[in-house]
Design a protein around this motif. Structure first.
Motif, PDB file in Angstrom:
ATOM      1  N   THR A 228       0.446  -1.735  -0.878  1.00 64.24           N
ATOM      2  CA  THR A 228       0.168  -0.061  -0.125  1.00 64.24           C
ATOM      3  C   THR A 228       0.712   0.923  -0.118  1.00 64.24           C
ATOM      4  OG1 THR A 228      -1.987  -0.808   1.075  1.00 64.24           O
ATOM      5  CG2 THR A 228      -1.988   1.688   1.580  1.00 64.24           C
ATOM      6  N   TYR A 229       2.102   0.875   0.933  1.00 58.89           N
ATOM      7  CA  TYR A 229       3.184   2.499   0.987  1.00 58.89           C
ATOM      8  C   TYR A 229       4.151   2.972  -0.471  1.00 58.89           C
ATOM      9  CZ  TYR A 229       1.024   2.455   5.292  1.00 58.89           C
ATOM     10  OH  TYR A 229      -0.166   2.700   6.352  1.00 58.89           O
ATOM     11  N   GLU A 230       3.588   1.515  -1.235  1.00 61.22           N
ATOM     12  CA  GLU A 230       4.891   1.970  -2.297  1.00 61.22           C
ATOM     13  C   GLU A 230       4.658   1.696  -3.469  1.00 61.22           C
ATOM     14  OE1 GLU A 230       8.041  -2.432  -2.303  1.00 61.22           O
ATOM     15  OE2 GLU A 230       5.704  -2.724  -1.763  1.00 61.22           O
ATOM     16  N   GLY A 231       3.318   2.935  -3.126  1.00 62.11           N
ATOM     17  CA  GLY A 231       2.447   3.909  -4.230  1.00 62.11           C
ATOM     18  C   GLY A 231       3.304   4.562  -5.578  1.00 62.11           C
ATOM     19  N   LEU A 232       4.960   4.756  -5.862  1.00 61.18           N
ATOM     20  CA  LEU A 232       5.373   4.999  -6.681  1.00 61.18           C
ATOM     21  C   LEU A 232       5.838   3.435  -7.309  1.00 61.18           C
ATOM     22  CD1 LEU A 232       6.575   6.826  -8.764  1.00 61.18           C
ATOM     23  CD2 LEU A 232       9.352   6.765  -7.357  1.00 61.18           C
ATOM     24  N   SER A 233       5.964   3.019  -6.903  1.00 61.84           N
ATOM     25  CA  SER A 233       6.356   2.075  -7.761  1.00 61.84           C
ATOM     26  C   SER A 233       4.793   0.264  -8.397  1.00 61.84           C
ATOM     27  CB  SER A 233       7.012   0.155  -6.670  1.00 61.84           C
ATOM     28  OG  SER A 233       8.239   0.497  -6.545  1.00 61.84           O
ATOM     29  N   ARG A 234       3.313   1.105  -7.935  1.00 60.71           N
ATOM     30  CA  ARG A 234       1.901   1.122  -8.334  1.00 60.71           C
ATOM     31  C   ARG A 234       2.044   1.813  -9.653  1.00 60.71           C
ATOM     32  NH1 ARG A 234      -0.450  -1.975  -4.523  1.00 60.71           N
ATOM     33  NH2 ARG A 234      -2.661  -0.580  -5.848  1.00 60.71           N
ATOM     34  N   ALA A 235       2.229   3.096  -9.254  1.00 62.48           N
ATOM     35  CA  ALA A 235       2.390   4.178 -10.865  1.00 62.48           C
ATOM     36  C   ALA A 235       2.711   3.966 -11.051  1.00 62.48           C
ATOM     37  CB  ALA A 235       2.346   5.320 -10.228  1.00 62.48           C
ATOM     38  N   ARG A 236       4.115   3.388 -11.654  1.00 57.45           N
ATOM     39  CA  ARG A 236       4.768   2.536 -12.778  1.00 57.45           C
ATOM     40  C   ARG A 236       4.801   2.059 -13.427  1.00 57.45           C
ATOM     41  NH1 ARG A 236      11.052   4.062  -9.569  1.00 57.45           N
ATOM     42  NH2 ARG A 236      11.010   6.215 -10.353  1.00 57.45           N
ATOM     43  N   CYS A 237       4.214   0.335 -12.327  1.00 55.29           N
ATOM     44  CA  CYS A 237       3.700  -1.177 -13.119  1.00 55.29           C
ATOM     45  C   CYS A 237       2.248  -0.223 -13.327  1.00 55.29           C
ATOM     46  CB  CYS A 237       3.074  -2.006 -12.187  1.00 55.29           C
ATOM     47  SG  CYS A 237       4.579  -2.815 -11.582  1.00 55.29           S
ATOM     48  N   ALA A 238       1.518   0.226 -13.645  1.00 58.78           N
ATOM     49  CA  ALA A 238      -0.358   1.105 -14.206  1.00 58.78           C
ATOM     50  C   ALA A 238       0.533   1.758 -15.355  1.00 58.78           C
ATOM     51  CB  ALA A 238      -0.783   2.270 -13.453  1.00 58.78           C
ATOM     52  N   LEU A 239       1.744   2.717 -15.574  1.00 60.64           N
ATOM     53  CA  LEU A 239       2.365   3.438 -16.257  1.00 60.64           C
ATOM     54  C   LEU A 239       2.740   2.311 -17.837  1.00 60.64           C
ATOM     55  CD1 LEU A 239       2.469   6.452 -17.869  1.00 60.64           C
ATOM     56  CD2 LEU A 239       5.103   5.326 -17.252  1.00 60.64           C
ATOM     57  N   ALA A 240       3.251   1.200 -17.334  1.00 60.78           N
ATOM     58  CA  ALA A 240       3.852  -0.021 -17.771  1.00 60.78           C
ATOM     59  C   ALA A 240       2.886  -0.587 -18.875  1.00 60.78           C
ATOM     60  CB  ALA A 240       4.869  -0.292 -17.257  1.00 60.78           C
ATOM     61  N   ASP A 241       1.999  -0.733 -17.673  1.00 59.14           N
ATOM     62  CA  ASP A 241       0.682  -1.188 -18.231  1.00 59.14           C
ATOM     63  C   ASP A 241      -0.103  -0.505 -19.487  1.00 59.14           C
ATOM     64  OD1 ASP A 241      -1.593  -3.400 -18.059  1.00 59.14           O
ATOM     65  OD2 ASP A 241      -2.099  -2.969 -16.940  1.00 59.14           O
TER      66      ASP A 241
END
Length: 406
Positions: free
Chosen positions: A62-75
């Protein structure tokens, strides 16, 4: 970030996909899954890439928002490569804002670039220009700058701003060289080669010559009366009369322009415009009606005179009439042009880009497949369509919304 993850990321940044995979091939942690997903996307395994990226996104906390956002961008970039063009642009805008808030300027700009490329594929040129303007004056990594240049060049070519497109490609070439990624350099070289290929044919006045995109721009700016079979309209100077939704009038205008300064027999017009072998009084009456409609539509730039044999086009303010014919004829020209980009398109994405119904697109694809001009793979929603790029010319002028429709 551990050493293997860092090494894999560096290899991806330099374009060495296989080395990047070697570093993380046996790992299942979220960061490794994300890098494997990006690498698989670079290799063209888009479905596997999407699965890996989504697993990685779920794996980050939950607190790794930047990593999640980067995955969403790659997706999102994989979705663009898969030509999944539906849905709202709002998620990409929100993603750009989220990455910007985390201080990840490069990926925030990448989000805007993906949005611009998406709008460009759909033929929404003003929206594409607005999204691309977010990158103006920003410092970017060389690879991102090269992709931005390619996108800016494609946008300029759709609007027939050839000098602007050349400048954007020059900048993209320099950036691709700085990035040192061979695939990116090849893409820029292919885009530059498009400018030197025939984009249309010029007919009329006893000539039939191929024109490059720069020559097309010069013809349209010359003041000649041009019946544009690529963009489906009549142009003279700054006046544009769209015939996109008037195919009969376009066929009439083209037949009269090709025969200029002579006339065209009535029976020949009936056969060409209506496709009828027999000529009776009802068809001749219908021809007179359509001639009247065309005369009213182009009255500002030309007249249509009746002659003993048929009809003749008479331009008002120029002594030159030309027909800009597409490099290949057929009702499915725009469809073939979209499929020639080397990506696999779904019928729903094609319908979105063409602004038509999915059923009509499906029928056209079946006809093209029977003629051996396109191929498909998969079934149902997973079905994708391709065609080989038509050899010897570019399809820039056949792409949807490359020109005015009103």
């Amino acid at each position: 970030m551990d050493s293997l993850i860092a090494a894999s990321a560096r290899a991806l940044a330099s374009g060495d996909v296989l080395a990047a995979l070697n570093h993380v091939a046996l790992r299942e942690d979220p960061a490794a899954l994300a890098l494997r997903g990006i690498a698989m996307a670079r290799l063209g395994e888009l479905a596997r890439a999407r699965g890996l990226l989504r697993r990685a996104r779920r794996g980050f906390g939950t607190y790794e928002g930047l990593s999640r956002a980067r995955c969403a961008l790659a997706d999102a970039e994989v979705a663009l490569a898969m030509r999944e063009l539906g849905g709202s642009p709002a998620p990409l805008r929100a993603l750009a804002a989220q990455l910007q808030a985390h201080g990840d300027q490069g990926n925030a700009l990448q989000a805007w670039l993906i949005l611009a490329r998406r709008w460009l594929l759909l033929g929404r040129l003003p929206q594409a220009a607005e999204a691309l303007s977010r990158l103006d004056g920003q410092r970017m990594p060389p690879a991102l700058a090269a992709m931005a240049g390619l996108t800016a060049a494609a946008l300029a070519l759709r609007a027939l701003r050839v000098a602007e497109a050349r400048a954007a490609l020059e900048a993209a070439d320099v950036a691709a060289g700085a990035a040192g990624i061979a695939a990116l350099q090849a893409e820029v070289a292919a885009a530059r080669a498009e400018l030197e290929r025939p984009a249309a044919r010029c007919l009329g006045g006893g000539v039939d010559v191929p024109l490059r995109i720069g020559q097309v721009q010069a013809l349209l700016a010359s003041g000649a009366l041009v019946v544009d079979g690529c963009r489906r309209g009549v142009r003279q100077g700054g006046r544009w009369h769209s015939l996109v939704r008037r195919p009969v009038l376009l066929a009439l205008a083209r037949a009269l322009a090709e025969a200029w300064p002579g006339d065209v027999e009535r029976d020949a017009l009936v056969a060409r415009v209506f496709g009828m072998r027999h000529r009776d009084d009802s068809l001749r009456a219908r021809l007179r009606v359509e001639i009247g409609r065309l005369r009213a539509l182009v009255a500002a730039v030309a007249g249509i005179e009746a002659t003993p044999r048929g009809f003749r086009l008479v331009p008002h303010a120029t002594d030159t009439v030309r027909v800009l014919a597409p490099p290949f004829e057929g009702a499915q020209a725009a469809l073939v042009a979209l499929l020639a980009d080397g990506a696999g398109w779904s019928t729903s994405a094609l319908a979105l880009a063409l602004g038509g119904s999915q059923r009509n697109v499906q029928r056209a694809l079946v006809e093209l497949e029977a003629a051996g001009r396109v191929r498909s793979r998969g079934r149902g929603r997973a079905q994708r369509w391709w065609s080989l790029p038509p050899g010897g010319f570019t399809t820039i002028l056949l792409l949807p919304a490359a020109l005015p429709v009103d």
